[in-house]
Design an enzyme around this catalytic site. Structure first.
Site, PDB file in Angstrom:
ATOM      1  N   GLU A 249       0.708  -1.191   0.129  1.00  0.00           N
ATOM      2  CA  GLU A 249      -0.121  -0.022  -0.164  1.00  0.00           C
ATOM      3  C   GLU A 249       0.876   1.416  -0.119  1.00  0.00           C
ATOM      4  OE1 GLU A 249      -4.061  -1.453   2.304  1.00  0.00           O
ATOM      5  OE2 GLU A 249      -2.728  -0.177   3.302  1.00  0.00           O
ATOM      6  N   CYS A 250       0.929   1.988  -0.998  1.00  0.00           N
ATOM      7  CA  CYS A 250       1.222   3.207  -1.206  1.00  0.00           C
ATOM      8  C   CYS A 250       2.865   3.498  -1.014  1.00  0.00           C
ATOM      9  CB  CYS A 250       0.915   4.182   0.117  1.00  0.00           C
ATOM     10  SG  CYS A 250       1.112   6.068  -0.450  1.00  0.00           S
ATOM     11  N   ALA A 251       3.552   3.386   0.286  1.00  0.00           N
ATOM     12  CA  ALA A 251       5.036   3.337   0.238  1.00  0.00           C
ATOM     13  C   ALA A 251       5.433   1.981  -0.625  1.00  0.00           C
ATOM     14  CB  ALA A 251       5.389   3.475   1.554  1.00  0.00           C
TER      15      ALA A 251
ATOM     16  N   SER B 297      -0.898  -0.940  -4.565  1.00  0.00           N
ATOM     17  CA  SER B 297      -1.798   0.114  -4.747  1.00  0.00           C
ATOM     18  C   SER B 297      -1.523   1.450  -3.816  1.00  0.00           C
ATOM     19  CB  SER B 297      -3.229  -0.233  -4.678  1.00  0.00           C
ATOM     20  OG  SER B 297      -4.244   0.777  -4.429  1.00  0.00           O
TER      21      SER B 297
END
Length: 470
Positions: free
Chosen positions: A347-349, A440
């Site tokens: 997620e993200c990072a 994502s």
């Protein structure tokens, strides 16, 4: 039996000093002998880190949007177990929450007011006193009467300029019948350094964060009426506590989890300064589903022995890109095992770590994308739908998530997108699915989606069995 009594720290607007006051209050009440449970309204990952330092136990989030209003009270009771008092820091202004485009919701979803109402807890309003004089009475009257379901227990004046200023403000509070529970002078040296996504996480700020928390605690202890606040705390809840074991048991995928043989699969969870965005309930659910969670730091560690699943949460990899790139052995391990079918939840990072490069620094190259620091912040809740089956989601499943980043993908390959949603009339396709990798920008809360965690553990157990027989 009602739950642990709580006070909710709110404000008329963002930037009023809620985090300083809430963190200092948690520390001061703990210093006075209370066992304090710290909470934050909304999806914020950073403030709970400071709360946790002050409380000596994990800071947790209460977010009706991400987990559903029906889970807020059970999660509160779970997080407050063993405590005698709770401090809940609000988000933005008291009545601010998710924007209702149709303007029909009686109270904003995800707002501090909604959470205070669910808990039956009084609100203490923190007011930034700069620029206020007698007109403060009108502002307080409005907040006190706007919603009869919300009870203001008192006011804390913050950043008061002088003794005369304090007297005028107290008179304004008296005029509307709200007690002043504290008056804090302006203390610029207490400001915690921030960056593009808000405060620097406590784990990154190290000793300076600890010193800042101690200073906040000293300030609140000296200028706030702690005994009155402790007596003011209330809750009228009776709902049983959330239990990760029960959440797994009640999951639709419980049969898959029951097939996981002991000892369960090793799930490597990235931590350290670059990966600080996560919820305490995530690890609790993984372990309830029979996983053995091992936290490691991608800035220096290799994958833990026996890794059968990899969780790469959010954080600030853009601030540590050079150090992450220098650990090329780990990057090669991740790329190799992801290509071999290792289940990965990024997620993200985590998405950035799996890209080809981040601001020119080589990353794992699992996702055919190049990432860089962007010109503006992307922020907001999303109603997303899974576009295809993955190690976590089934095609067509809907989830509420949250975006919070200032990086962007500037070149992408042909991977299958993970999510779809609409925002501002635009049709968005976001994220990437490769093998068993789900990457994502969207942050989700595991307590709101326990089936996804169960599926992930089951996929990791399958991977471990395949590796063992290879």
């Amino acid at each position: 039996m009602s739950g642990v009594p709580a006070v909710v720290i709110a404000a008329p607007a963002s930037g009023s000093g809620k985090t300083t006051l809430a963190t200092g209050l948690i520390g001061a009440l703990r210093r006075a002998g209370h066992r304090v449970a710290p909470f934050k309204v909304g999806p914020d990952y950073i403030d709970p880190g400071y709360h946790g330092l002050a409380a000596g136990r994990p800071g947790r989030n209460l977010d009706p949007v991400l987990v559903g209003a029906e889970r807020v009270v059970p999660l509160y009771r779970h997080g407050a177990d063993g405590c005698d008092l709770a401090v809940v820091e609000g988000v933005m202004g008291l009545f601010d929450g998710r924007i209702d485009e149709n303007h029909v919701a009686p109270i904003a979803e995800g707002s501090t007011a909604q959470v205070a109402g669910l808990l039956g807890a009084p609100v203490i309003l923190v007011v930034d006193a700069r620029g206020h004089s007698q007109s403060l009475a009108a502002l307080l009257h409005g907040f006190a009467t706007f919603d009869s379901a919300i009870r203001l227990g008192g006011v804390i004046l913050n950043r008061v300029g002088s003794e005369r200023h304090d007297q005028v403000l107290r008179a304004a509070c008296d005029r509307v019948g709200l007690p002043v529970l504290g008056s804090l002078p302006r203390m610029a040296e207490l400001e915690v350094p921030s960056r593009h996504l808000g405060l620097i996480p406590a784990v990154e700020h190290g000793h300076a964060a600890t010193a800042a928390v101690e200073a906040m605690t000293d300030l609140v202890a000296a200028h706030v009426d702690l005994p009155t606040i402790a007596r003011l705390a209330r809750s009228n809840i009776t709902t049983p506590a959330w239990d990760p074991v029960n959440a797994v048991r009640e999951s639709e995928d419980r049969v898959s989890v029951k097939s996981v043989a002991a000892p369960g699969p090793v799930i490597a969870m990235a931590g350290g300064p670059a990966f600080t965005f996560g919820y305490a309930e995530h690890r609790e659910l993984l372990e309830a589903a029979a996983a053995r969670v091992v936290v490691f730091d991608p800035m220096g560690d290799e994958l833990p022995t026996g890794t059968a699943g990899l969780v790469l949460p959010g954080g600030f990899p853009e601030e540590h890109a050079a150090a992450l790139a220098a650990n090329d052995r780990l990057l090669a391990q991740v790329a190799e095992q992801a290509g071999a079918g290792l289940p990965v939840h990024a997620e993200c990072a985590g998405l950035l770590y799996l890209s080809r490069s981040l601001d020119g620094h080589p990353m794992a190259g699992v996702v055919d994308a190049t990432a860089e620091f962007g010109p503006r912040l992307t922020l907001g809740y999303r109603d997303a739908v899974a576009l295809t089956d993955s190690a976590l989601w089934r095609a067509g499943e809907r989830v509420r998530g949250h975006e919070f980043h200032r990086t962007r993908l500037v070149a992408t390959g042909a991977e299958t997108p993970a999510w779809g949603w609409h925002t501002a009339g635009d049709r968005i396709r976001e994220g990437a699915l490769i093998h068993r990798v789900h990457a994502s920008y969207l942050h989700t809360h595991p307590a709101g989606n326990p089936r996804a965690t169960c599926r992930f553990v089951a996929a990791a157990a399958d991977y471990a069995r395949i590796r063992a027989t290879a």
